[in-house]
Each structure stands twice: as C-alpha cells, then as structure tokens.
Design a protein around this motif. Sequence first.
Motif, PDB file in Angstrom:
ATOM      1  N   UNK A 283      42.128  29.216   7.852  1.00 49.29           N
ATOM      2  CA  UNK A 283      42.095  29.907   8.983  1.00 49.29           C
ATOM      3  C   UNK A 283      41.261  31.008   9.080  1.00 49.29           C
ATOM      4  N   UNK A 284      41.148  31.671  10.189  1.00 54.19           N
ATOM      5  CA  UNK A 284      40.218  32.864  10.383  1.00 54.19           C
ATOM      6  C   UNK A 284      40.620  34.016   9.348  1.00 54.19           C
TER       7      UNK A 284
ATOM      8  N   UNK B   8      39.079  37.868   7.655  1.00 51.40           N
ATOM      9  CA  UNK B   8      38.399  38.841   7.834  1.00 51.40           C
ATOM     10  C   UNK B   8      38.109  39.615   6.475  1.00 51.40           C
TER      11      UNK B   8
ATOM     12  N   UNK C 174      36.530  43.314   4.454  1.00 54.90           N
ATOM     13  CA  UNK C 174      36.195  44.487   4.262  1.00 54.90           C
ATOM     14  C   UNK C 174      35.841  44.891   2.945  1.00 54.90           C
TER      15      UNK C 174
ATOM     16  N   UNK D 139      33.629  38.364   9.140  1.00 53.84           N
ATOM     17  CA  UNK D 139      34.586  37.390   9.705  1.00 53.84           C
ATOM     18  C   UNK D 139      34.345  36.253   9.129  1.00 53.84           C
TER      19      UNK D 139
ATOM     20  N   UNK E 154      39.409  43.641   1.196  1.00 52.23           N
ATOM     21  CA  UNK E 154      40.509  43.108   1.557  1.00 52.23           C
ATOM     22  C   UNK E 154      40.366  42.299   2.811  1.00 52.23           C
ATOM     23  N   UNK E 155      41.359  41.702   3.287  1.00 43.26           N
ATOM     24  CA  UNK E 155      41.578  40.742   4.281  1.00 43.26           C
ATOM     25  C   UNK E 155      41.819  41.587   5.712  1.00 43.26           C
ATOM     26  N   UNK E 156      41.323  41.730   6.852  1.00 41.19           N
ATOM     27  CA  UNK E 156      41.705  42.201   8.046  1.00 41.19           C
ATOM     28  C   UNK E 156      41.906  41.682   9.040  1.00 41.19           C
ATOM     29  N   UNK E 157      41.915  40.154   8.982  1.00 37.53           N
ATOM     30  CA  UNK E 157      42.320  39.671  10.136  1.00 37.53           C
ATOM     31  C   UNK E 157      43.656  38.988   9.849  1.00 37.53           C
ATOM     32  N   UNK E 158      44.696  38.800  10.431  1.00 40.56           N
ATOM     33  CA  UNK E 158      45.841  38.414  10.424  1.00 40.56           C
ATOM     34  C   UNK E 158      45.582  36.910  10.049  1.00 40.56           C
ATOM     35  N   UNK E 159      46.272  36.276   9.057  1.00 40.86           N
ATOM     36  CA  UNK E 159      46.124  35.172   8.417  1.00 40.86           C
ATOM     37  C   UNK E 159      47.243  34.477   7.912  1.00 40.86           C
ATOM     38  N   UNK E 160      48.497  35.048   8.636  1.00 38.45           N
ATOM     39  CA  UNK E 160      49.686  34.413   7.976  1.00 38.45           C
ATOM     40  C   UNK E 160      50.472  35.510   7.176  1.00 38.45           C
TER      41      UNK E 160
ATOM     42  N   UNK F  79      49.086  37.747   4.122  1.00 35.07           N
ATOM     43  CA  UNK F  79      47.921  38.608   4.684  1.00 35.07           C
ATOM     44  C   UNK F  79      47.821  39.955   4.040  1.00 35.07           C
ATOM     45  N   UNK F  80      48.913  40.588   3.899  1.00 35.15           N
ATOM     46  CA  UNK F  80      49.022  41.868   3.562  1.00 35.15           C
ATOM     47  C   UNK F  80      48.700  41.944   2.003  1.00 35.15           C
TER      48      UNK F  80
ATOM     49  N   UNK G  62      42.585  28.550  14.024  1.00 37.29           N
ATOM     50  CA  UNK G  62      43.508  27.464  13.708  1.00 37.29           C
ATOM     51  C   UNK G  62      45.295  27.947  13.598  1.00 37.29           C
TER      52      UNK G  62
ATOM     53  N   UNK H 140      51.578  30.219  10.238  1.00 37.71           N
ATOM     54  CA  UNK H 140      51.322  31.472   9.725  1.00 37.71           C
ATOM     55  C   UNK H 140      52.051  31.435   8.317  1.00 37.71           C
TER      56      UNK H 140
END
Lengths: 257, 567
Positions: free
Chosen positions: A93-94, A96, A98, A107, A129-135, A138-139, B130, B555
């Motif tokens: 998935x998408x 992010x 930083x 992104x 770290x990932x800054x686009x919600x991905x499930x 994510x955190x 997605x 998710x």
Amino acid sequence: MTPSLRLERRIIIIAIAFVLVLFGLAALAINMFHVGLPTCLTDIKPFQKGELITHSPDHYEVHYVARMWEFDPEEVVVPAGSTVDVYLSTTDVTHGVILLGTNLNLMAVPGVVNYARVKFDRPRDYQLLCHEYCGTGHERMAAKLRVVDPATFKPNEPKAPVQQPTDPGYRLLEAKDCLTCHSIDGSESIGPTLKGIYGRKTKLANGATIVADDVYLRESIANPSAKVVNGFDDVMPKPELTEQEINALVEYLENLK
Amino acid sequence: MELLNQRKIEIEPGLKRMILIELVFPTALLVLGIYHGMMQVLYRAGHIHTRHVLGLEYYQGLTLHGVVNAIVFTTFFAVAFGYALIRFYLGPVNMKVAWLSFALMIIGTLLAAAAILSGTSSVLYTFYPPLRAHPAFYIGLTLVVVGSWIAFFNWFPVYFSWKREHRGEKVPLAVVGIFAGFIIWVIATIPVAIEIIFQLIPWSLGWVPTVNVPLARMLFWFFGHPLVYFWLLPTYVMYYTMLPKLAGGKLFSDFAGRFTFLWLVLYSAPVGIHHQFTEPGISSTWKFVHAFFTMLVAVPSFATAFVMAASMELGARANGGRGLLGWWKKLPYVDTNRWLFGYFFCGLFIFIFGGVTGIINASYNLDTVIHNTSWLPAHFHQTVAGPVFLSYIGMTLFLVAKLTGKEIKLPRWNVWVPYIWTVGIMIFSTGLFIGGAGGEPRRTNMGLTYTNPQSPLYHADWQIARHLGVLGGTIMTLAALIFFVVFFATIFGRPTRSGSLELIVSEPYHDEHVPAVQSFTPWLVGTALLLVIAYAPPIAQTLRSNFPGAPPYTPDRPLPITAGPNP
C-alpha cells in the motif's frame, strides 16, 4: 472611483506582489540549497528487494522497500561525507518516509519509484519512519540509518549466499508469506518468532499459559484467532494449506531450534 | 439579536423543517466527531497505550472524525445555509426536488457511518487505495455528494427568474458567494466522483482486480483542494454580509466580496498537486506550476482581511471608538445581543495563522520539512476548525433559534464559546507545529510506540508538543461541550414567538459598480482554461505512464484481499 475601490486595488496589488516574492524565494531556494521536489522517473521500475549499493567510498545507493509494516533494509550504515541516492518502492500500500533531521520526505506509492539525494556530512544516527497510515502496524514502522566516522566504517562485505534450506516446510513458509510476519532467527516481528516455538511455554492474550505443542500449532494454523499470543495483534490471515503441507510445516517447526 | 432590525420572512413549513433537520442532524453527529478529536490527543500524547477505547479503534475513530467533521457536517451546513440564503434573497424553491436531495444526503450519511462503525472502513477520510473500505462507504459518500448537487441545481430556476425580474440590478452579495461556493463544489466533486464510481466502487466490489493508485490520488487531490474553498465560502458570505452590521457599521467594499468569491472560483482547483509535492510519478514541473497558482489563491484572503478590519473599524468608530488602536475596544466581543460577532471575530483571528502556515506549506520545497507531520493538522485546524467551524456552529445556532422561535439558552455561556475555543486551538496548534517541525508523524497512534516509554521507538524529545496538544485539545473540547449544552438546551426549550427566517444583512459603505465582477461567465471561462492548463498534462502523463494497478488491502492484513467485500 470610490475611495474604497482605490484602497482595494492597492491591497490586491500588494497581496499579489507579496505572494509572488515568496514564490520567487522558493524558486531561488531550489538552486541555493539544492532542495527540489521528487519528479517523475522513467528509467526505474518498482523493486521488491532492499539493498545498499556501493559506487565509491563516498557515493552510495539505497533501495528502500516499504511494506506493511517494515522497511528493508532495516539498518543502513554509511561513512560521514558520503552522498546517498535513495530510491523508494512499495510492494503493497501507500507508505510515507521521513528521515528525521534531514529534508528527505518521500511518499511510497504502489506502481511508482521515488528518488531523492541526501548528503551526510557528520556522524549521526538517524531514524526513518512511516508517516502515511498503512494499517495496524503503521506506528511501529521505523528503521535506522547510521552515519559513522569514516575511520571506523567497514564496507558491506558481499554477503555469503544464505544457505537456502530445501526443506519443504521452509519453502512453504516462504511461499505462503508467513515470513512477512514471523522470523526464523529469533528476531522480533509482527508475529512471534518461529525459532524454538515448538514446545515453547507461551502466554496467551487471554492470560492463560500453554505449551506450543503439535495440537496448538495445528490449531493456530487452521484458526489463527483461536489462541493469540500475548503482546501480538489478532491479524494473522488463515493460510490455505493441505493436510500434507501442514504436516511438513509442523515437522519443520519441530526441528527449528 | 433584535437591535439590528433584521428582515424577517415567513417560510413554508416544509422548507423550515428540512433546513432544521439539515442543521441539527450533523450537529448531533459532531458530538461523536469532537469526542474522537479529544481521544486522539490523548492517544498521541501517550496517555493511552492501546488500540481501542470503548469499542472504537484508533484509526476507525480517526476516520469517523474526518468524515463527520470535514465531510458530513460541512456539506450539510453548506446546503442548509444555501437554502436559507436562496429563500431569503431570491424566493421559494421546488420542494419535491429539495426533499429528494435531502433523502440522498441522509441515506448516504447513514450508509457511510454504518460502514465506518462496522470496522470495515478504517481508511481515513482520504480513503487512499489500495487500502479498501466496504463498498457501502464509497456508495454512502457518493449519495451525499449527489444529494448536494441536486440541492444546488434546485436553486438555478429561482436564480434565473430573479435575474429576469431584476434586470440591471446587482445580484445580492450573499447569493454570489453561495453560488461561487457550490460552483467550486461541482468542479471539485467531478474528479472524485470519477475516482469513486469508475475506480473504487468496482474494485471494492471485486469486479476489477486492481486499481491505478497514482491516478486515484491525482483525482482525489483535484477534489481535495477546492473542497476547502467550498467550506470557506459560506464563512466568507457571513463575514461580508453579516459581520460589518454586527460590528455596528457597514461593509467597507462590496466589490471586495465579489472579487474574492470569483477569484476563488478561478484559483481553487488548479492547485491540487500541492498536496502531492513529495509523491513519485508526477513531474516537478507540474508541481512548480501548481505551487505558483497556489500562491495566487491566497490573494483574496488578504483583501478579505483588509475589508473586515476596515469594516470593523468603521463600525467601532461609529460607536465612539477613537485613536490609532483604541477603536478596537468598541466592538461587541461579549455582547449577548450580538453574540455572533465573537464567533466571526475569533475565526478571523485564527485564520491569520491558518493562512500564513498555508502559504508555508505551498512554498514548494519547504513542504519537504513538514509533509505528513503533525504540522499539517495544526495548519488545517486553524482553517477548517477555526473560521469555518466557528461560523458554521454560530450560524447553526442562530438559524435554529430563529426558525423555531426559541430563545437561546445560557446566552452568557454562549458568548464565551468562541474565545475558549480560540485559546484551545492556539495552544493545540502550537504543540502540533513544534512537533511537526521536529518530524512527529500525523495519522499515527503514537501512544503504542513513539510516546510509549516501554517501546524501543520512544521519543523523549516530543514531550512539549504532545502536552500542548492535550492541553489545547482539552480546552477545545470544553468549548465544544459548552456549545452543545447551549445548543441542545435551546432546541429543547419552548418557543417564545413564531419561527421565521431571519438573516443579518449589512449594507455597503459605497455603491460600487465594477463590471468585471457582475457576471460569472468570464470567470467560469477562465476557470475552465486554468483547469485544462493545470491538470490536462499531469493527468495525461499519469495515464500514459500506465502504472501497474494494485490489488485491495484491508488495514489489518499485510497480504492482498483476493475476494470481494467480505474476506
């Protein structure tokens, strides 16, 4: 012209001039500070494998793969004074990315590769770290990039090819994507490590303590939500396996000490 | 507010009932939206270290917060306020069509809410594929949007007949404003309707296996920026047509209002790529072009700030204000007879910061510092949760009280609501700006890791930011609570007179005739041209690039879902 119109005209002209000055400054900054924005790359396709490539002692290329919910490679080490070309791809998935303390902010969009160049002047530890919600993971999706003193830097030896076990149980773990969440070397991941799992005393989310024997393993493969281990989320999908495949898996796990 | 000699008109009971429901229903939902806002600051600050509280999961609640506050509440208000303005300034509308649009909006909201509450649609209000939501989520949102279009189209007949009967007269400023807002809405919702109807709904139903993610994102942000002007225009209508009178004076420049409304139509949409500055697959040339247009869309807000200050100054001086700055004292900040003034004034104050930070975000490469950090929610709370939110809830209370003929309860608590909200939001935003500049991510349940001392990922350096966020968020919630008490106490009170539609109407100071702003047509032509220049090439480039499609994911699973809605 009414006095109000005269003043309005003046205000509008001043406002337009002001925003154009700001825009001009941003345009100037592209060359002055060498900070641009990612553009469309036509010569590189999305990749599945993370790696660090050495071009010269002060020029590196990192291929970061972002996937639910980790970065690959999880740790990158480069010497101070080096320039790093960062390429970013995602396999699901998408995401992010930083790199805290730098201008790297990219992104990761499915189907496309992103790129930016970073110069590291001084030794320092960085966090990515990932800054686009991905499930749900994510955190905890973070990685390390360490810039070290060139004197102590040891370039990556070409990795000895990892002994790929021909054990059908291992190949099943690969094929059914179990290794996405379960490690076989004892390291922490989204699911409990499979190393030493057979016969391990395990605390469950409901507070009970059980021994992960044959019965438990078969039950958890058939119905992952039945006895979730304490400290992990109830996110394991049900794998599609034949009876023969389950037998091979359990036998492999029995011997994975 | 009787001292302002507002014009009152009796309206049809059916229309009155519809407007009332369209105001009260979303305000009730707002209770849930604000609740989760409060929860979010607590989770993020590390006061909560779990995934769920009271059955709502963090990202599920975050989805609810965005959809309720930023899509449902705002759209319903714009439609209800629009009906009130059209009925007041132009005349009656077709009620059958109005009820159809009403039904679609209510059903759509219930569908989307059910999808979110069922836990199958925790994709956030931007629903980026997605990650896939339940089809009911997408269908529900589509119905809300289609319902709002029908409401808008329903105003055309009375608009054109008014123009025929009042040939040569200027169209009332408020009507120009609300029409501009809905024109922007139609421009905005067409690309997102394409994304939802042709990409997401078939994909979420399992009819097509993959979706072109870069195309979906470009279409979404073609919608996502003009969306904020759809929100802002009703607020600007209130500022231009009501604030001057509340301040005790007149509108300094009627031209400025028309100019603002029309310029926003022009520049609200050819700027969407500024939300995609750090994305791959879009050439930096087009990012640069969109950044340029974004700078221009900021211009009318400067003009508005000037006109509002000038109008307030004229009003204050007319009421005895003296001196270079001393006149500020003569404004009705906490006068219960002019209580709407506080709601508008506080919004303007907050908007100074919202606007400035918006310009920062738009400054091309500066975005690499703050993209997707908590700086962004700080910015947009100072815009949508500042002037927009305060004017919307203020006007909601005003209209409900007038239409039902009920007195506003607890008026001395009511006047303080916007000020308490302002203190809260300034503290909250300061915290999030500091955190964001330091790289704190947005849309992240930080309590599980980054603000959890037990986690290896714990960030001790993000302390100040999160404590300010909690303090500010708590004060905001307090203000909202007081508002809800005032609002519901008013609704459940007994009427003291017959309900009627009443609006505050400010007169302009000078009679201005500027031909360039008397017609929509040239501005609409310009808008179409700018949209082609700004969007045709990047969309064509995205289509030509033939990006491989992506299968759906939910998710909670790192593997793609292969079957339809119920894995």
